[in-house]
Motif scaffolding. Structure first.
Motif, PDB file in Angstrom:
ATOM      1  N   UNK A   1       1.674   8.270  -6.445  1.00 26.64           N
ATOM      2  CA  UNK A   1       1.374   6.925  -5.871  1.00 26.64           C
ATOM      3  C   UNK A   1       1.809   6.963  -4.513  1.00 26.64           C
ATOM      4  N   UNK A   2       1.327   6.044  -3.473  1.00 23.37           N
ATOM      5  CA  UNK A   2       1.744   5.809  -2.263  1.00 23.37           C
ATOM      6  C   UNK A   2       2.962   4.988  -2.217  1.00 23.37           C
ATOM      7  N   UNK A   3       3.061   4.198  -3.083  1.00 23.87           N
ATOM      8  CA  UNK A   3       4.282   3.437  -3.048  1.00 23.87           C
ATOM      9  C   UNK A   3       5.588   4.007  -3.857  1.00 23.87           C
ATOM     10  N   UNK A   4       5.572   5.176  -4.253  1.00 21.40           N
ATOM     11  CA  UNK A   4       6.426   6.040  -4.614  1.00 21.40           C
ATOM     12  C   UNK A   4       6.856   7.459  -3.625  1.00 21.40           C
ATOM     13  N   UNK A   5       6.259   7.098  -2.586  1.00 19.96           N
ATOM     14  CA  UNK A   5       6.567   7.983  -1.455  1.00 19.96           C
ATOM     15  C   UNK A   5       5.491   9.243  -1.204  1.00 19.96           C
ATOM     16  N   UNK A   6       4.408   8.952  -1.918  1.00 18.40           N
ATOM     17  CA  UNK A   6       3.183   9.941  -1.925  1.00 18.40           C
ATOM     18  C   UNK A   6       2.537   9.750  -0.590  1.00 18.40           C
TER      19      UNK A   6
ATOM     20  N   UNK B   1       1.029  -1.112  -0.117  1.00 17.08           N
ATOM     21  CA  UNK B   1      -0.006   0.130  -0.110  1.00 17.08           C
ATOM     22  C   UNK B   1       0.712   1.197   0.027  1.00 17.08           C
ATOM     23  N   UNK B   2       2.004   1.179   0.702  1.00 16.21           N
ATOM     24  CA  UNK B   2       2.843   2.393   0.868  1.00 16.21           C
ATOM     25  C   UNK B   2       4.216   2.143   0.816  1.00 16.21           C
ATOM     26  N   UNK B   3       5.122   3.020   0.593  1.00 16.29           N
ATOM     27  CA  UNK B   3       6.549   2.721   0.276  1.00 16.29           C
ATOM     28  C   UNK B   3       7.458   4.011   0.158  1.00 16.29           C
ATOM     29  N   UNK B   4       8.356   4.107   0.608  1.00 15.14           N
ATOM     30  CA  UNK B   4       9.447   5.408   0.473  1.00 15.14           C
ATOM     31  C   UNK B   4      10.457   4.925  -0.227  1.00 15.14           C
ATOM     32  N   UNK B   5      10.564   5.068  -1.613  1.00 11.91           N
ATOM     33  CA  UNK B   5      11.851   4.792  -2.285  1.00 11.91           C
ATOM     34  C   UNK B   5      13.208   5.267  -2.034  1.00 11.91           C
ATOM     35  N   UNK B   6      14.306   4.698  -2.421  1.00 12.57           N
ATOM     36  CA  UNK B   6      15.577   5.459  -2.494  1.00 12.57           C
ATOM     37  C   UNK B   6      15.836   6.158  -1.017  1.00 12.57           C
ATOM     38  N   UNK B   7      15.395   5.671   0.009  1.00  8.10           N
ATOM     39  CA  UNK B   7      15.707   5.936   1.374  1.00  8.10           C
ATOM     40  C   UNK B   7      15.978   4.997   2.384  1.00  8.10           C
TER      41      UNK B   7
ATOM     42  N   UNK C   1      -7.995  -2.551  -3.153  1.00  4.14           N
ATOM     43  CA  UNK C   1      -6.593  -3.087  -3.078  1.00  4.14           C
ATOM     44  C   UNK C   1      -5.470  -2.205  -3.799  1.00  4.14           C
ATOM     45  N   UNK C   2      -6.226  -0.999  -4.301  1.00  6.92           N
ATOM     46  CA  UNK C   2      -5.375   0.184  -4.860  1.00  6.92           C
ATOM     47  C   UNK C   2      -5.371  -0.072  -6.358  1.00  6.92           C
ATOM     48  N   UNK C   3      -4.531   0.773  -7.084  1.00 15.26           N
ATOM     49  CA  UNK C   3      -3.420   1.549  -6.417  1.00 15.26           C
ATOM     50  C   UNK C   3      -3.813   2.687  -5.675  1.00 15.26           C
ATOM     51  N   UNK C   4      -3.124   3.398  -4.739  1.00 18.34           N
ATOM     52  CA  UNK C   4      -3.613   4.646  -3.865  1.00 18.34           C
ATOM     53  C   UNK C   4      -2.635   5.827  -4.323  1.00 18.34           C
ATOM     54  N   UNK C   5      -3.375   6.648  -4.538  1.00 23.93           N
ATOM     55  CA  UNK C   5      -2.543   7.934  -4.960  1.00 23.93           C
ATOM     56  C   UNK C   5      -3.221   9.108  -3.942  1.00 23.93           C
ATOM     57  N   UNK C   6      -2.032  10.061  -3.936  1.00 23.73           N
ATOM     58  CA  UNK C   6      -2.257  11.363  -2.956  1.00 23.73           C
ATOM     59  C   UNK C   6      -3.066  12.334  -3.787  1.00 23.73           C
ATOM     60  N   UNK C   7      -3.368  13.373  -3.188  1.00 28.79           N
ATOM     61  CA  UNK C   7      -4.205  14.548  -3.838  1.00 28.79           C
ATOM     62  C   UNK C   7      -3.225  15.140  -4.946  1.00 28.79           C
TER      63      UNK C   7
ATOM     64  N   UNK D   1       0.067  12.711   9.984  1.00 32.75           N
ATOM     65  CA  UNK D   1      -0.867  11.928   9.462  1.00 32.75           C
ATOM     66  C   UNK D   1      -1.319  12.334   8.011  1.00 32.75           C
ATOM     67  N   UNK D   2      -1.040  11.038   7.301  1.00 33.67           N
ATOM     68  CA  UNK D   2      -1.177  11.399   5.817  1.00 33.67           C
ATOM     69  C   UNK D   2      -2.360  10.329   5.156  1.00 33.67           C
ATOM     70  N   UNK D   3      -2.627  10.580   3.871  1.00 36.93           N
ATOM     71  CA  UNK D   3      -3.848   9.775   3.234  1.00 36.93           C
ATOM     72  C   UNK D   3      -3.459   9.862   1.643  1.00 36.93           C
ATOM     73  N   UNK D   4      -4.032   8.724   1.264  1.00 34.72           N
ATOM     74  CA  UNK D   4      -4.286   8.434  -0.228  1.00 34.72           C
ATOM     75  C   UNK D   4      -5.652   7.863  -0.354  1.00 34.72           C
ATOM     76  N   UNK D   5      -6.007   7.567  -1.754  1.00 32.91           N
ATOM     77  CA  UNK D   5      -7.284   6.897  -1.947  1.00 32.91           C
ATOM     78  C   UNK D   5      -7.299   6.340  -3.217  1.00 32.91           C
ATOM     79  N   UNK D   6      -8.269   5.378  -3.305  1.00 33.88           N
ATOM     80  CA  UNK D   6      -8.528   4.615  -4.541  1.00 33.88           C
ATOM     81  C   UNK D   6     -10.025   4.064  -4.487  1.00 33.88           C
ATOM     82  N   UNK D   7     -10.385   3.758  -5.934  1.00 32.32           N
ATOM     83  CA  UNK D   7     -11.752   3.435  -6.140  1.00 32.32           C
ATOM     84  C   UNK D   7     -11.657   2.007  -5.592  1.00 32.32           C
ATOM     85  N   UNK D   8     -10.749   1.321  -5.706  1.00 33.83           N
ATOM     86  CA  UNK D   8     -10.500  -0.188  -5.459  1.00 33.83           C
ATOM     87  C   UNK D   8      -9.884  -0.439  -3.959  1.00 33.83           C
TER      88      UNK D   8
END
Length: 399
Positions: A304-309, A234-240, A294-300, A285-292
């Motif tokens: 993408x939340x798996x790209x640090x969003x 669901x979430x991830x911060x790459x390159x850190x 299982x995602x994918x989830x994106x921020x405002x 506190x942060x948030x992202x959303x999806x219609x599904x």
């Protein structure tokens, strides 16, 4: 005649008094938490690390010490679960308290031999088909040898719970060598149900490879297909090297699933300015959303939340509220808005882990994105309290 005038005057006086009481109450509802920060030997240093903007509203006060609070609304009452000795349970008919301790989830140490078995972390309790399920964490700070356990009961009246043991393990133990358990951390469980299929899912994770989601078995006591889990990140911060995301929650509102999470340094701030991260690196506190679900989830911003969003919804503010996180969302209904609740540190009280208090705010949605407010704005016949206040004061002046 004089008696009639006296009676009329007395009636108006009583009415004006009642209006002032109501107006004061409405003002109080929208200003709780506005406690001025006291001075300390390192206040000037702290001003460099916590946000002092008043853009975000102050919290409504829960009036209870709690770290990673979890709240269940059932039969007209609120039940609060929190990390601590055997997972204590509190009850109140109001989110502002007072809270009465009614027992614990476990009547002895957890049957899972991981971490501090007497003091589980971050419980999440849900109610399904006449049964309460409490998912709890066993771990050691900074270690990946962790487990999420589950206990059940059919009553929230101090009755005993049945401890079913581990749902998932990481680091060591059965199943911990299977992906994603081989690289994630089994802490901070939360629960979500698909609105269409009624399928249930467990969300979990922290610094190690972000937050993940797994389908639960029908009994909600284990995961589906443990040898080959259908896991989604669901979430991830790459390159850190350090990826401080944890404490996930998932809610549903008007066609969207929302992934909420805490990001940043949560605790162990100590008593020196040297123990504080740079501004904005503390819990928020942060948030992202999806219609599904299982995602994918994106921020405002579409990231993408798996790209640090992750869109920040609530963070340190006013020089009073510091490092809010460990959150949950209570679903509203036709007459009441959703509620975001969390723990936070009050700078006028202290920064130790044991100083964390419950705070909460109503949620409003702008273009489908949640924002916090202190105003129920719709909880009373759909009319905001500021409008009620204006009407009351005008009527007071008229009479």
């Amino acid at each position: 005649m004089s008696g009639s005038n006296s009676s009329s005057s007395s009636g108006r006086s009583m009415l004006r008094t009642l209006i002032l009481v109501l107006a004061t109450t409405l003002i109080g509802v929208n200003s709780v938490g506005a406690t001025p920060a006291t001075q300390s030997s390192w206040t000037s240093a702290l001003s460099q690390v916590y946000e002092t903007t008043d853009r975000l509203p102050l919290p409504n006060l829960g009036n209870i010490v709690a770290h990673d609070p979890n709240i269940v609304q059932h039969d007209g009452n609120y039940y609060l679960f929190k990390g601590g000795h055997h997972v204590p349970i509190f009850k109140s008919d109001n989110l502002n308290g007072p809270w009465e301790k009614i027992g614990t989830v476990l009547d002895q140490n957890s049957i899972i031999d991981v971490g501090n078995r007497s003091r589980p972390w971050a419980p999440t309790t849900i109610y399904r088909d006449g049964m309460f399920y409490c998912y709890y964490t066993l771990s050691t700070h900074g270690k990946r040898n962790s487990a999420i356990g589950v206990a059940t009961t059919n009553k929230l009246d101090g009755s005993p719970w049945n401890d079913h043991g581990a749902v998932i393990r990481t680091g060591k133990g059965p199943g911990s060598d299977i992906h994603p358990f081989s690289e994630t951390n089994a802490i901070d469980a939360s629960f979500i149900m698909d609105q269409n299929s009624n399928k249930s899912y467990l969300n979990y994770g922290s610094f190690w490879h972000g937050i993940w989601q797994l389908p639960l078995a029908d009994d909600l006591l284990s995961i589906e297909s443990p040898e080959n889990p259908d896991a989604v990140q669901l979430t991830f911060i790459p390159n850190q090297k350090i990826r401080p995301q944890e404490g996930s929650w998932m809610s549903y509102h008007d066609g969207y699933y929302y992934v909420w999470f805490s990001q940043g340094k949560c605790c162990k701030f100590g008593e020196s300015e040297h123990d504080f991260p740079a501004r904005g690196r503390e819990y928020n506190i942060r948030v992202g959303r999806s219609r599904d679900i299982r995602g994918p989830f994106k921020d405002k911003d579409g990231e993408s939340l798996v790209e640090g969003g992750g869109t920040i919804v609530y963070a340190s503010n006013h020089g009073i509220v510091y490092a809010p996180g460990g959150l949950g969302v209570l679903a509203g209904n036709d007459s009441s808005r959703d509620i975001l609740y969390y723990h936070y540190l009050n700078t006028s009280i202290g920064f130790k882990d044991g100083d964390a208090h419950l705070g909460w705010n109503w949620l409003t949605y702008e273009d489908g994105w949640p924002e916090v407010t202190t105003d129920s704005a719709g909880a009373i016949f759909g009319i905001p309290s500021w409008l009620y206040l204006s009407i009351l004061l005008c009527f007071w002046l008229y009479i």
